[in-house]
Design an enzyme around this catalytic site. Sequence first.
Site, PDB file in Angstrom:
ATOM      1  N   CYS A  80      78.775  51.803   3.090  1.00 31.68           N
ATOM      2  CA  CYS A  80      79.012  50.398   2.776  1.00 31.68           C
ATOM      3  C   CYS A  80      80.265  49.954   3.502  1.00 31.68           C
ATOM      4  O   CYS A  80      81.260  50.670   3.568  1.00 31.68           O
ATOM      5  CB  CYS A  80      79.116  50.168   1.266  1.00 31.68           C
ATOM      6  SG  CYS A  80      80.777  50.122   0.603  1.00 31.68           S
ATOM      7  N   GLU A  81      80.170  48.760   4.097  1.00 29.65           N
ATOM      8  CA  GLU A  81      81.276  48.301   4.934  1.00 29.65           C
ATOM      9  C   GLU A  81      82.450  47.785   4.112  1.00 29.65           C
ATOM     10  O   GLU A  81      83.510  47.514   4.659  1.00 29.65           O
ATOM     11  CB  GLU A  81      80.792  47.227   5.913  1.00 29.65           C
ATOM     12  CG  GLU A  81      80.378  45.921   5.272  1.00 29.65           C
ATOM     13  CD  GLU A  81      79.818  44.945   6.302  1.00 29.65           C
ATOM     14  OE1 GLU A  81      79.331  45.403   7.358  1.00 29.65           O
ATOM     15  OE2 GLU A  81      79.879  43.731   6.053  1.00 29.65           O
ATOM     16  N   HIS A  82      82.287  47.660   2.815  1.00 27.36           N
ATOM     17  CA  HIS A  82      83.397  47.178   1.987  1.00 27.36           C
ATOM     18  C   HIS A  82      84.312  48.303   1.529  1.00 27.36           C
ATOM     19  O   HIS A  82      85.502  48.095   1.331  1.00 27.36           O
ATOM     20  CB  HIS A  82      82.849  46.427   0.761  1.00 27.36           C
ATOM     21  CG  HIS A  82      81.983  45.267   1.131  1.00 27.36           C
ATOM     22  ND1 HIS A  82      80.763  45.005   0.537  1.00 27.36           N
ATOM     23  CD2 HIS A  82      82.148  44.321   2.077  1.00 27.36           C
ATOM     24  CE1 HIS A  82      80.237  43.927   1.096  1.00 27.36           C
ATOM     25  NE2 HIS A  82      81.041  43.503   2.035  1.00 27.36           N
ATOM     26  N   HIS A  83      83.760  49.496   1.324  1.00 28.05           N
ATOM     27  CA  HIS A  83      84.558  50.597   0.781  1.00 28.05           C
ATOM     28  C   HIS A  83      84.510  51.854   1.652  1.00 28.05           C
ATOM     29  O   HIS A  83      85.171  52.841   1.359  1.00 28.05           O
ATOM     30  CB  HIS A  83      84.072  50.964  -0.625  1.00 28.05           C
ATOM     31  CG  HIS A  83      84.062  49.818  -1.581  1.00 28.05           C
ATOM     32  ND1 HIS A  83      82.950  49.032  -1.804  1.00 28.05           N
ATOM     33  CD2 HIS A  83      85.051  49.303  -2.349  1.00 28.05           C
ATOM     34  CE1 HIS A  83      83.245  48.084  -2.687  1.00 28.05           C
ATOM     35  NE2 HIS A  83      84.512  48.222  -3.037  1.00 28.05           N
ATOM     36  N   GLN A 121      73.486  46.772   2.460  1.00 24.53           N
ATOM     37  CA  GLN A 121      72.045  47.049   2.327  1.00 24.53           C
ATOM     38  C   GLN A 121      71.184  45.856   2.737  1.00 24.53           C
ATOM     39  O   GLN A 121      70.140  46.017   3.380  1.00 24.53           O
ATOM     40  CB  GLN A 121      71.743  47.451   0.880  1.00 24.53           C
ATOM     41  CG  GLN A 121      70.271  47.772   0.671  1.00 24.53           C
ATOM     42  CD  GLN A 121      69.959  48.169  -0.751  1.00 24.53           C
ATOM     43  OE1 GLN A 121      70.832  48.609  -1.494  1.00 24.53           O
ATOM     44  NE2 GLN A 121      68.705  48.018  -1.135  1.00 24.53           N
ATOM     45  N   HIS A 149      74.471  53.243  -4.426  1.00 25.30           N
ATOM     46  CA  HIS A 149      75.748  52.996  -3.760  1.00 25.30           C
ATOM     47  C   HIS A 149      76.861  53.777  -4.460  1.00 25.30           C
ATOM     48  O   HIS A 149      77.128  53.535  -5.639  1.00 25.30           O
ATOM     49  CB  HIS A 149      76.064  51.499  -3.791  1.00 25.30           C
ATOM     50  CG  HIS A 149      75.090  50.673  -2.994  1.00 25.30           C
ATOM     51  ND1 HIS A 149      75.454  50.032  -1.837  1.00 25.30           N
ATOM     52  CD2 HIS A 149      73.778  50.415  -3.177  1.00 25.30           C
ATOM     53  CE1 HIS A 149      74.400  49.393  -1.339  1.00 25.30           C
ATOM     54  NE2 HIS A 149      73.361  49.613  -2.141  1.00 25.30           N
ATOM     55  N   CYS A 151      79.906  53.427  -4.052  1.00 27.11           N
ATOM     56  CA  CYS A 151      81.021  52.544  -4.440  1.00 27.11           C
ATOM     57  C   CYS A 151      80.783  51.971  -5.830  1.00 27.11           C
ATOM     58  O   CYS A 151      81.726  51.607  -6.518  1.00 27.11           O
ATOM     59  CB  CYS A 151      81.268  51.452  -3.400  1.00 27.11           C
ATOM     60  SG  CYS A 151      79.925  50.293  -3.169  1.00 27.11           S
TER      61      CYS A 151
END
Length: 191
Positions: A80-83, A121, A149, A151
């Site tokens: 995931c590109e956020h975490h 996703q 996920h 995260c």
Amino acid sequence: MEQEQVIAEIASHYESIIRLLGDNPARPGLEKTPVRAAKALYYATQGYRQDAAEIMKSAIFDYAGSRMVIVKDIEFYSFCEHHILPFFGKVSVGYIPDGEMVGLSKLARVVNVHARRLQVQERLTAEICATVDSSLKNKGVIVACNAQHLCMKMRGVEKQESSTTSIEYTGQFAYNPALREEFFRLLTDVR
Ligand SMILES: [Zn+2]
């Protein structure tokens, strides 16, 4: 930059991260960790260095059939590109041919190219659909993705058992709900 240089630079950052976390990157168990971690991350993000459309084009054949083709439960691992924590699950791809078919293993490779980079996703699902749609003559493409996920699981959101489903479709799948139903029925019925 050469691959070795990139990995060495990522490794030096991992060494700093280990130190900043409060551990000693020079202790025996961690000595080789920065390089190992850098190699693992570089491998897991190889999608940045691959071309999904080229992979599709390498195995497209004439085909007269007109019924739905489905490749079900393609396993993938992404970040995931956020975490920058893993999310992983399965993707199923369906299409309705229009004079062409694609080698089935290529669909799995296309999933991997889009998965092996920093992602969300929803976009992963849309990108797989767009790649298949633009590189293969078809009357419709549909992609369903179900993923877990880390995260969500690791950060104490208390959604440990939840999973996320996303879907994207084009062509006949967009204006014929019966075709979407057939796709989902085939995903669950055929054993
Ligand atoms: Zn996340």
